[in-house]
Design an enzyme around this catalytic site. Sequence first.
Site: not given
Length: 330
Positions: A123-124
């Site tokens: 989750d970037t």
Amino acid sequence: MTLDDLSSHASEVITPISTEYKSVRLWEPPPNSQGLAALLLLNILENFSLKAFGHNSSDYIHVLVEAVRLTLTDSLRYLGDPNHVTLPLETLLDKNYSHQRAQRISVDRAMEGVKPGQMTGSDTVYFCVIDSQGNACSFVNSNYMGFGSGLVPKDCGFPLQNRGANFSLHRNHLNCVSGGKRPYHTIMPALLTDSAAKSQKPQLLAALGVMGGFMQPQGHVQVLLNMLEFGMNPQQALDAPRVYVQYDQKTEEWWVNLEEGIDQQVAEELTRRGHKINWPITGHARSQFGRGQIITVGEWWNPSVNQDDHSTRVLWAGSDPRADGCAQGY
């Protein structure tokens, strides 16, 4: 984790690692980042005539997939915190080593018995900026899996990350969990320069990144090759359909996920060669192919432009259609 763990933590100024591919040099963060994986992948692919294969052809994707499998196996075996273990970086990045690895690849059949370590999610956020003076920032921030650890410090508006999910629990592994140690992580903002002689200052060519966990090195290389080998501009390079090579822990099988836009005949031919294929990947599921941003300095990717002319400093930008970013001038 204690308050002392957090209070004693400090940021570091690190020395990037790099490799040459034809006329350019790709720079990535060093271990404990998986930036090494992108460099290993490029080194293996350098041994093949990729342009002659044709973009997203069965030959091109087959060789790419096999190189990814070898690369992920190496990076997950040898990558850890360099402050705690000795990593064979020079050996891994040596061109002779990548040549040996490339010889394992058969053009007409998938390899057997290539096993990586554990792979988890992402989750970037990635962004890049280049200013009017030519200074560049390539930046990644990540909580990792969903909302990270899900733990929100009292009176704070953010959750703590859970990058420790990528520690190994095997006692003798380089990446084995330990106090004060940093885990293998997938964050890898990149810069691209020309391959200048040691006596000359390298010239910046691009700031780029592709988010998405273990898709990141695969995305970096696919997008970069779209420009270097196939003459695509930054936006075209991000738009083009991608391949994601994924290892299933439960079945111990490699899967090749092909995005919509890749020909059905290619998927069928890859199946014939022994690959397990998911095709076509459509809709929201396309998020697995990463989300990238690029800014290039000049048109070094354009085969019709005289590459000896470095007078132009026009910036070209692209933003991935699989996400909600944008290319913007200011």
